[in-house]
Motif scaffolding. Structure first.
Motif, PDB file in Angstrom:
ATOM      1  N   UNK A  92      -0.497   9.197  63.189  1.00 15.11           N
ATOM      2  CA  UNK A  92      -1.625   8.425  62.636  1.00 15.11           C
ATOM      3  C   UNK A  92      -1.728   7.063  63.310  1.00 15.11           C
ATOM      4  N   UNK A  93      -0.593   6.406  63.440  1.00 12.86           N
ATOM      5  CA  UNK A  93      -0.598   5.059  64.003  1.00 12.86           C
ATOM      6  C   UNK A  93      -1.062   5.039  65.448  1.00 12.86           C
ATOM      7  N   UNK A 143       7.796  23.014  53.861  1.00  9.93           N
ATOM      8  CA  UNK A 143       7.090  22.403  52.726  1.00  9.93           C
ATOM      9  C   UNK A 143       6.632  20.989  53.081  1.00  9.93           C
ATOM     10  N   UNK A 144       7.494  20.230  53.737  1.00 14.96           N
ATOM     11  CA  UNK A 144       7.146  18.861  54.126  1.00 14.96           C
ATOM     12  C   UNK A 144       6.009  18.856  55.143  1.00 14.96           C
ATOM     13  N   UNK A 145       6.083  19.751  56.114  1.00 17.31           N
ATOM     14  CA  UNK A 145       5.026  19.829  57.136  1.00 17.31           C
ATOM     15  C   UNK A 145       3.698  20.193  56.489  1.00 17.31           C
ATOM     16  N   UNK A 146       3.712  21.154  55.573  1.00 18.32           N
ATOM     17  CA  UNK A 146       2.477  21.526  54.870  1.00 18.32           C
ATOM     18  C   UNK A 146       1.929  20.333  54.091  1.00 18.32           C
ATOM     19  N   UNK A 147       2.795  19.663  53.342  1.00 17.77           N
ATOM     20  CA  UNK A 147       2.355  18.534  52.518  1.00 17.77           C
ATOM     21  C   UNK A 147       1.796  17.406  53.373  1.00 17.77           C
ATOM     22  N   UNK A 148       2.463  17.093  54.483  1.00 21.21           N
ATOM     23  CA  UNK A 148       1.995  16.009  55.350  1.00 21.21           C
ATOM     24  C   UNK A 148       0.687  16.382  56.036  1.00 21.21           C
ATOM     25  N   UNK A 149       0.528  17.654  56.392  1.00 22.28           N
ATOM     26  CA  UNK A 149      -0.726  18.103  57.001  1.00 22.28           C
ATOM     27  C   UNK A 149      -1.869  17.987  56.002  1.00 22.28           C
ATOM     28  N   UNK A 150      -1.626  18.398  54.765  1.00 24.34           N
ATOM     29  CA  UNK A 150      -2.657  18.297  53.733  1.00 24.34           C
ATOM     30  C   UNK A 150      -2.984  16.837  53.430  1.00 24.34           C
ATOM     31  N   UNK A 151      -1.975  15.986  53.424  1.00 24.74           N
ATOM     32  CA  UNK A 151      -2.211  14.563  53.157  1.00 24.74           C
ATOM     33  C   UNK A 151      -3.068  13.937  54.254  1.00 24.74           C
ATOM     34  N   UNK A 152      -2.750  14.249  55.494  1.00 21.85           N
ATOM     35  CA  UNK A 152      -3.537  13.711  56.605  1.00 21.85           C
ATOM     36  C   UNK A 152      -4.977  14.202  56.530  1.00 21.85           C
ATOM     37  N   UNK A 203      10.569  14.009  59.630  1.00 23.04           N
ATOM     38  CA  UNK A 203       9.255  14.664  59.746  1.00 23.04           C
ATOM     39  C   UNK A 203       8.126  13.774  59.229  1.00 23.04           C
ATOM     40  N   UNK A 204       8.244  13.152  58.038  1.00 22.90           N
ATOM     41  CA  UNK A 204       7.150  12.267  57.611  1.00 22.90           C
ATOM     42  C   UNK A 204       6.879  11.126  58.595  1.00 22.90           C
ATOM     43  N   UNK A 205       7.939  10.603  59.217  1.00 21.84           N
ATOM     44  CA  UNK A 205       7.720   9.505  60.164  1.00 21.84           C
ATOM     45  C   UNK A 205       7.010   9.990  61.423  1.00 21.84           C
ATOM     46  N   UNK A 206       7.189  11.256  61.789  1.00 20.34           N
ATOM     47  CA  UNK A 206       6.448  11.821  62.923  1.00 20.34           C
ATOM     48  C   UNK A 206       4.954  11.831  62.608  1.00 20.34           C
TER      49      UNK A 206
END
Length: 369
Positions: A189-190, A225-234, A181-184
């Motif tokens: 982004x890339x 949790x990972x999807x939420x965290x990655x969305x907030x980070x982006x 998921x983080x790599x997605x």
């Protein structure tokens, strides 16, 4: 469909008027599996049953369906398959649908989108192209059962992004790819991809063979949790993206419990959760109508016998469509007494039936306790 980005940040998104409106006033988004043909053989495909493959709606019949959908006010037509770009007249049908006022979108594996197809999609002005990317190159190619599929799909993403076509990634989560998921998010982004849909596995079609690879409740929670965290980070980094989860409507209550607010609860209540048989519909290649694109063992009519607008708009009392619109009266087990029933809508009936043999049985995808 649960918009993680909307719930977190209140972002204005293209289909807000469909997701957050009274159900009684909505026309459905229609997924049209226009062909059973596909150039891949994905292990999690819901459309592996090719019943009616020799009775595909021809061009004249397809245009009559489009006329009916447009005249009835269907807001979005999603061409799918099989692989929609395997159908020879897909461009003609798309252009006709757009001329009739429909917002046309595509769900595709992307491998057939070469430069010429990308040029056409850009000039045509499609609302959206969703391309399946299921993790890293190796995992994706394993899912697709074809080496090089990832490279072809990624090349399509790049062609469309470079031409200004709105592209989104579609990811089906299992134990085989959830760690990616983080790599997605990194890929988005890339490559400048503004949208992603994370699908929970549904046990239909070839997806039945992956039940053992489905996520356990604690694994689902960690994935969200990972999807939420990655969305907030982006978002904090200034990269605005639309992030959605699909086919598991307990994701919304779960996010709310982690980030409670009156506005989030209001949005969830307006959305109402699963809308199979009401806000989402499926027409198969032979004209058979289903409550959604996954529930292919439950036909509710055929457009060769009766227009879609009549099938969907005037269901007989006691028919499946009628019952689905009153499903809170019938769901059983934990669903029946769950405090989130009005928000999740009883979750995904196709998965509940696949697991229990009862269309009103508990959905094993629910991880709320």
């Amino acid at each position: 469909m649960t918009s993680i980005s909307k719930l977190l940040f209140g972002a204005n998104e293209p289909n807000d008027h469909l997701r957050y409106a009274k159900r009684a006033h909505r026309r459905p988004i229609v997924v049209w599996n226009v062909t059973p043909r596909c150039n891949l053989s994905c292990s999690h495909c819901y459309a592996s049953n090719h019943a009616g493959a020799d009775r595909v709606l021809d061009g004249d019949e397809a245009r009559a369906v489009i006329d009916d959908l447009a005249g009835w006010g269907v807001p979005v037509l999603l061409f799918s398959g099989g692989e929609p770009f395997c159908r020879e007249d897909i461009r003609e049908l798309s252009e006709y649908a757009k001329s009739r006022g429909l917002r046309v979108t595509f769900s595709t594996n992307g491998t057939l989108i070469d430069d010429a197809a990308a040029d056409w999609l850009a000039s045509f002005g499609t609302g959206y192209v969703g391309i399946s990317i299921d993790g890293t190159e190796k995992v994706h190619d394993d899912f697709r059962r074809k080496a090089g599929a990832y490279a072809s799909s990624l090349a399509a993403v790049r062609r469309l992004v470079s031409r200004g076509v709105k592209v989104g990634l579609r990811v089906t989560m299992t134990r085989r790819n959830v760690a990616a998921i983080p790599s997605i998010f990194g890929l988005m982004r890339a490559e400048g991809v503004p949208r992603v849909c994370f699908y929970h596995l549904v046990y239909t079609g070839r997806g039945n063979s992956l039940i053992a690879d489905d996520l356990a409740p604690d694994e689902r929670m960690r994935a969200i949790d990972t999807i939420i965290a990655e969305t907030e980070r982006a978002h904090s980094d200034g990269f605005q993206m639309e992030v959605l989860t699909v086919d598991n409507h307990c994701d919304g209550p779960y996010l709310y419990m982690k980030r409670p607010s009156e506005e989030r609860l209001r949005l969830l209540e307006l959305n109402g959760g699963n809308s199979s048989g009401q806000g989402i519909a499926c027409i198969s290649w032979d004209g058979t109508v289903f409550p959604d694109q996954f529930w292919r063992n439950r036909p509710v009519g055929n457009v060769r016998e009766r227009p879609f607008s009549q099938i969907w708009g005037n269901p007989a009392e006691g028919s499946l469509l009628d019952l689905l619109r009153r499903k809170k009266e019938f769901v059983s087990g934990r669903c029946r007494t769950c405090r989130w029933l009005d928000v999740c809508g009883g979750n995904f009936r196709a998965r509940g039936e696949a697991a229990t043999g009862d269309i009103w049985g508990e959905d094993p995808g629910c991880y709320l306790r």
